[in-house]
Scaffold this active site. Structure first.
Site, short mmCIF file in Angstrom:
data_model
loop_
_atom_site.label_atom_id
_atom_site.label_comp_id
_atom_site.label_asym_id
_atom_site.label_seq_id
_atom_site.Cartn_x
_atom_site.Cartn_y
_atom_site.Cartn_z
N LYS A 108 0.84 -1.20 0.00
CA LYS A 108 0.00 0.00 0.00
C LYS A 108 0.88 1.25 0.00
O LYS A 108 0.69 2.15 -0.80
CB LYS A 108 -0.91 -0.03 1.23
CG LYS A 108 -1.81 1.17 1.35
CD LYS A 108 -2.75 1.05 2.52
CE LYS A 108 -3.45 2.39 2.76
NZ LYS A 108 -4.35 2.38 3.89
N GLU A 119 10.67 -4.72 4.31
CA GLU A 119 10.73 -6.14 3.93
C GLU A 119 10.39 -6.32 2.45
O GLU A 119 11.08 -7.02 1.71
CB GLU A 119 9.72 -6.96 4.76
CG GLU A 119 10.04 -7.09 6.23
CD GLU A 119 9.40 -6.00 7.08
OE1 GLU A 119 9.19 -4.88 6.57
OE2 GLU A 119 9.14 -6.27 8.26
N GLY A 174 -4.85 -1.78 4.99
CA GLY A 174 -4.06 -2.93 4.52
C GLY A 174 -4.73 -4.26 4.82
O GLY A 174 -4.85 -5.13 3.95
N ARG A 175 -5.23 -4.42 6.04
CA ARG A 175 -5.82 -5.71 6.43
C ARG A 175 -7.23 -5.90 5.89
O ARG A 175 -7.87 -6.92 6.14
CB ARG A 175 -5.78 -5.86 7.95
CG ARG A 175 -6.36 -4.71 8.73
CD ARG A 175 -5.97 -4.77 10.20
NE ARG A 175 -6.39 -3.60 10.96
CZ ARG A 175 -5.72 -2.46 11.04
NH1 ARG A 175 -4.59 -2.32 10.37
NH2 ARG A 175 -6.15 -1.44 11.76
N GLU A 229 -4.66 -6.42 14.81
CA GLU A 229 -4.13 -5.12 14.41
C GLU A 229 -5.25 -4.07 14.47
O GLU A 229 -4.99 -2.88 14.64
CB GLU A 229 -3.52 -5.18 12.99
CG GLU A 229 -2.48 -4.10 12.75
CD GLU A 229 -1.76 -4.22 11.41
OE1 GLU A 229 -2.42 -4.09 10.36
OE2 GLU A 229 -0.53 -4.43 11.40
N HIS A 270 -5.46 -32.96 18.34
CA HIS A 270 -4.36 -33.81 18.79
C HIS A 270 -3.17 -32.97 19.25
O HIS A 270 -2.06 -33.48 19.36
CB HIS A 270 -3.95 -34.77 17.66
CG HIS A 270 -5.09 -35.65 17.26
ND1 HIS A 270 -5.37 -36.85 17.91
CD2 HIS A 270 -6.06 -35.50 16.33
CE1 HIS A 270 -6.45 -37.39 17.37
NE2 HIS A 270 -6.89 -36.58 16.41
N LYS A 312 9.58 -0.62 14.11
CA LYS A 312 10.12 -0.35 12.76
C LYS A 312 11.25 0.66 12.85
O LYS A 312 12.29 0.51 12.23
CB LYS A 312 9.03 0.24 11.85
CG LYS A 312 8.04 -0.75 11.30
CD LYS A 312 7.13 -0.03 10.30
CE LYS A 312 5.90 -0.86 9.98
NZ LYS A 312 4.91 -0.15 9.19
O1 F6P Z 1 3.40 -2.57 9.69
C1 F6P Z 1 2.06 -2.92 9.62
C2 F6P Z 1 1.53 -2.68 8.25
O2 F6P Z 1 1.44 -1.31 7.99
C3 F6P Z 1 0.17 -3.34 8.05
O3 F6P Z 1 -0.88 -2.60 8.54
C4 F6P Z 1 0.16 -3.54 6.58
O4 F6P Z 1 -0.82 -4.46 6.17
C5 F6P Z 1 1.58 -4.01 6.34
O5 F6P Z 1 2.35 -3.26 7.25
C6 F6P Z 1 2.11 -3.84 4.95
O6 F6P Z 1 2.05 -2.52 4.55
P1 F6P Z 1 2.22 -2.11 3.03
O7 F6P Z 1 1.12 -2.73 2.25
O8 F6P Z 1 2.19 -0.61 2.99
O9 F6P Z 1 3.56 -2.64 2.56
#
Ligand code: F6P
Length: 542
Positions: A209, A215, A270-271, A356, A387, A497
């Site tokens: 987003k 990452e 995002g979620r 979240e 189990h 972060k």
């Molecule tokens: O760090 C949390 C977060 O901002 C989430 O809310 C989001 O889904 C995820 O990181 C990934 O964010 P992006 O889509 O901006 O890479």
């Protein structure tokens, strides 16, 4: 002095506390014994889902008190504000409009006087055209061969939703396309995938987003370098990389042509984004029509949520039952147990959705809450969980309410397997409720009275899955609204972060570090001293 909040002071809250005490002498089992129609009265059908919530410690009065509390807390007003596109995400000044992502083309939802539904459908059409082209081979890799592998690079909401849905709808997947999801910055994640795919036939979707997530950008850079190292020319990047983002500038800066970018908007959290272009891997895998069915199923649940009275409103009821246990019985976690292998990523997806969203302790007016908010969400598919951790559900000291999810018809023809699977699902909810009436010995005694909901679909297909996910989205919404928190920001992820960026710099700098507490200093310095690859390389380093 600890002052009570308006919520805990409210007559409805106080009445619920008294009602809880009054129910202490009874059990779920006793409620069944007293009412032959209990299962029918405490179950509901909505948007292709059937929910039995009768195996809970509740009566008509409980529902009436809980819905009263929700009304007093303004849940309906807040729901209506969301559907109208008001800026209910106050800390970020944004509307919350994932419901617009599945709104039919002939409807309108306005943000600042602009109807967003046509924009949504323009992007959907773009996604569908692209999905068709990849699926039928018209979109091919730089050597002319059809795409066989799709690698989604994204994390959090840009990973969990599409990954969960692609797994859940595997029976609907395109025969030629293999889906891969790289999320973790742990190099092992992308390394494993790159070992398994061919650069000439692999398409990368860089999904973020913000397009600033460390990452995702690191993984995307690694994938790009890998493509070029295979001998592909710079011009090949355009055939092998597409981006999904709200941030066109950052996409351009990364080197992806914005012609190959699928847009979405800051009013999609995002979620909550799998319905947007973040769902591109889903559309590629199951095709445009099935993706449209997923959206239609979610829309059917939206209509139910927006219009049904709280007493017969499935997301509201599941939310309020959760509030009942969280706030009046001290339940700190909630189990999701899908009796369906294809839903094995659902608990992980729901962890982000719920935790979240509602892992907050500050109200919309900036005060600290004096009541419990979002529980820990966890789970594994049945019967595996039985189990492993079900022992604790049956005889542990904590109260853990649970959702069981069952599909009446499987996607295979192994009927005996399916009968055994569902027999176990039903047996568990019965055992959790009833316990064992006459114990042989204390260690063999089951107290029972452990609450469950059972959600059923006839078959796990795109529309029913869409409705199921939307059900949980709205459940989370109702709980957040009742708890007076903002379910749509996530400031709690920022501190870690920021510290990681600093530590990354310190790791790269020469010498030892003494800027942190002694534990953190030691750990960083230990890593700096010992990180070099040893003289004898590991099996993957030769
Ligand atoms: O760090 C949390 C977060 O901002 C989430 O809310 C989001 O889904 C995820 O990181 C990934 O964010 P992006 O889509 O901006 O890479």
């Amino acid at each position: 002095m600890n002052t009570m909040s308006k919520l805990t002071q409210s007559p409805a809250w106080q009445a619920l506390a008294r009602h809880r005490d009054a129910l202490s002498g009874t059990s779920i089992r006793a409620l069944f014994d007293a009412d032959a129609s209990r299962a029918d009265r405490f179950s509901l059908e909505a948007a292709g889902l059937f929910a039995d919530f009768s195996k809970n410690l509740l009566t008509d009065e409980t529902i009436s008190l809980l819905t009263g509390l929700a009304r007093e807390a303004g849940v309906e007003t807040r729901r209506d504000a969301m559907f109208k596109g008001e800026r209910i995400n106050t800390t970020e000044g944004r509307p919350v409009l994932h419901i617009a992502l599945r709104a039919p083309a002939d409807t309108s939802i306005f943000v600042d006087g602009i109807d967003v539904v046509p924009q949504v459908h323009t992007v959907l059409a773009h996604m569908h055209r692209f999905a068709d082209a990849v699926r039928d081979g018209a979109w091919h890799g730089h050597t002319g061969r059809a795409i066989t592998d799709i690698v989604n690079i994204g994390i959090g909401g840009s990973d969990l939703g599409p990954r969960m849905v692609c797994e859940a709808l595997r029976p609907y997947g395109h025969a030629r396309l293999r889906m891969h999801f790289v999320s973790n910055v742990d190099g092992a994640d992308i390394d494993e995938v790159l070992r398994a795919v061919d650069p000439a036939t692999t398409l990368f979707i860089v999904a973020s987003k913000t397009f600033t997530t460390r990452e995702t950008l690191q993984n995307a850079h690694t994938a790009r370098a890998w493509l070029l190292a295979s001998g592909a020319a710079e011009s090949a990047v355009a055939r092998h990389f597409v981006a999904v983002s709200t941030n066109a500038e950052a996409v351009r800066a990364f080197g992806i042509d914005t012609d190959n970018m699928f847009a979405f908007w800051d009013w999609v959290g995002g979620r909550y984004s799998l319905w947007s272009a973040i769902g591109l891997p889903i559309a590629l895998y199951i095709g445009a029509d099935a993706f449209a069915s997923l959206l239609a199923g979610a829309h059917a649940m939206d209509r139910h949520f927006a219009t049904a009275p709280l007493e017969r409103n499935l997301p509201a009821l599941l939310a309020l039952i959760g509030v009942w246990y969280t706030n009046f019985f001290g339940a700190a976690s909630h189990l999701v147990a899908p009796y369906d292998r294809y839903l094995h990523r659902l608990p992980a997806y729901l962890q982000q959705l719920d935790m979240e969203s509602n892992g907050k302790t500050v109200t919309l007016s900036g005060e600290r809450v004096d009541y419990a908010t979002g529980p820990v969400i966890w789970g594994e598919p049945g019967t595996n969980g039985q189990h492993a951790f079900f022992q604790l559900l049956h005889q542990g000291s904590a109260l853990i309410p649970a959702d069981f999810i069952a599909c009446m018809q499987p996607h295979h023809s192994l009927d005996t397997h399916h009968a055994i699977l569902l027999a176990n699902c039903f047996a568990q909810t019965e055992a959790l409720m009833n316990g064992s009436p006459s114990p042989a010995a204390p260690h063999r005694h089951f107290e029972g009275n452990r609450p469950t909901n059972t959600l059923c679909v006839d078959r796990l297909e795109p529309a029913t899955l869409g409705a199921l996910i939307a059900l949980y989205e709205h459940k989370v919404f109702v709980q957040g609204a009742l708890w007076q928190i903002n379910s749509f920001d996530q400031w709690g992820v920022e501190l870690g972060k920021r510290l990681a960026v600093e530590i990354e710099r310190e790791i790269a700098a020469p010498g030892t570090i003494d800027t942190h507490d002694s534990s953190t200093n030691n750990l960083i310095n230990r890593f700096k001293a010992r990180r070099a690859i040893p003289a004898a390389p590991g099996p993957r380093q030769s």
